[in-house]
Design an enzyme around this catalytic site. Sequence first.
Site, short mmCIF file in Angstrom:
data_model
loop_
_atom_site.label_atom_id
_atom_site.label_comp_id
_atom_site.label_asym_id
_atom_site.label_seq_id
_atom_site.Cartn_x
_atom_site.Cartn_y
_atom_site.Cartn_z
N GLY A 1 12.46 0.25 2.00
CA GLY A 1 13.51 -0.13 1.06
C GLY A 1 14.42 -1.21 1.62
CB THR B 1 7.64 2.92 7.01
OG1 THR B 1 6.60 3.71 7.60
CG2 THR B 1 7.35 2.72 5.54
N GLY C 1 8.79 -5.44 3.34
CA GLY C 1 9.85 -4.63 3.92
C GLY C 1 11.16 -4.88 3.20
N GLY D 1 7.07 -3.06 -2.37
CA GLY D 1 6.77 -1.66 -2.11
C GLY D 1 7.71 -0.70 -2.80
CB THR D 2 10.77 1.03 -1.56
OG1 THR D 2 10.13 1.49 -0.36
CG2 THR D 2 11.73 2.10 -2.03
N GLY E 1 1.88 11.26 4.22
CA GLY E 1 0.75 11.53 5.11
C GLY E 1 -0.57 10.93 4.65
CB SER F 1 -0.89 0.00 1.25
OG SER F 1 -1.63 1.20 1.32
CB ALA G 1 6.77 12.69 5.89
CB CYS H 1 -3.52 6.01 11.31
SG CYS H 1 -3.66 5.45 9.62
#
Length: 301
Positions: free
Chosen positions: A216, A192, A242, A264-265, A71, A20, A69, A129
């Site tokens: 990453g 993260t 991860g 992800g990254t 958000g 995500s 960040a 969150c």
Amino acid sequence: MDTTVNIAGVELKNPVMTASGTFGSGQEYSEFFDLGKLGAVVTKGVANVPWPGNNTPRIAETHAGMLNAVGLQNPGVDVFCKRDLPFLKQFDTKVIVNVCGKTTKDYCEVVERLADEESVDLLEINISCPNVKEGGIAFGQNPCSVEEITKEVKKVAKQPIIMKLSPNVTDITETAKAAQAGGADALSLINTLTGMKIDIERQNFVLANKTGGLSGPAIKPVALRMVYQVANSVDLPIIGMGGITNAADALEFILAGASAVAIGTANFVDPLAAPKVVEGIKDYMTRHNCQKITDLIGIVK
């Protein structure tokens, strides 16, 4: 060979999905490859109302990774259902919607709104969150909060729920056990790690938010250790993530106990990272004469 895996009663054609926040809702990446090659697409976080996200700058490169960040900027669940879900329906892949919120009520509103959306197969609840009613401490950092929000979401959810665990805790097995006690159908980890970067010439923070989420390859050893610990402490299917950049990384997570993995990254480095992992896993299975991917899950003890 059989690459199918089962997550809380939902069968995925292979164990590879997107993480995500790194894939939007797939529209941009669909220009590079057929999303139907993936076991699932996991959307960016969806809230009950539009979120503007944090001030810029909000992305920074680090050694072997990045800080973000952003958000959880998103247009809100109504726009998501009208715009993004119809797009995803075109592809032969499962859809997992990531849900975010600032209060338990926020989460439940999104989950209720998605309950009758037939194209949504699973819900991933982002409990990293900040809980605005508890002084901004993340839901996922307190086992009691994890169990409570899991119970409340389960009351209104029609789809199976995946609780996404935060690594920013002393013992991740405690929050995993709390999620299981609350009725979670599956777990995903890790989110993260909190990090920071300072510009020594400007003598100021690189990110406007001061801190950001580190992702990453740099976090892979930590993520792998946590997946192994959780896999050996609860009886729930796990989606590991991860720092996964290739099939070898993905297979480490599967051998450690993950039923599926999320890329992800790596998507930012190579838009074809996820389908390459799918093919790499198939090659590994061929070389090791493995007929079923499920035979590999958690065999390293």
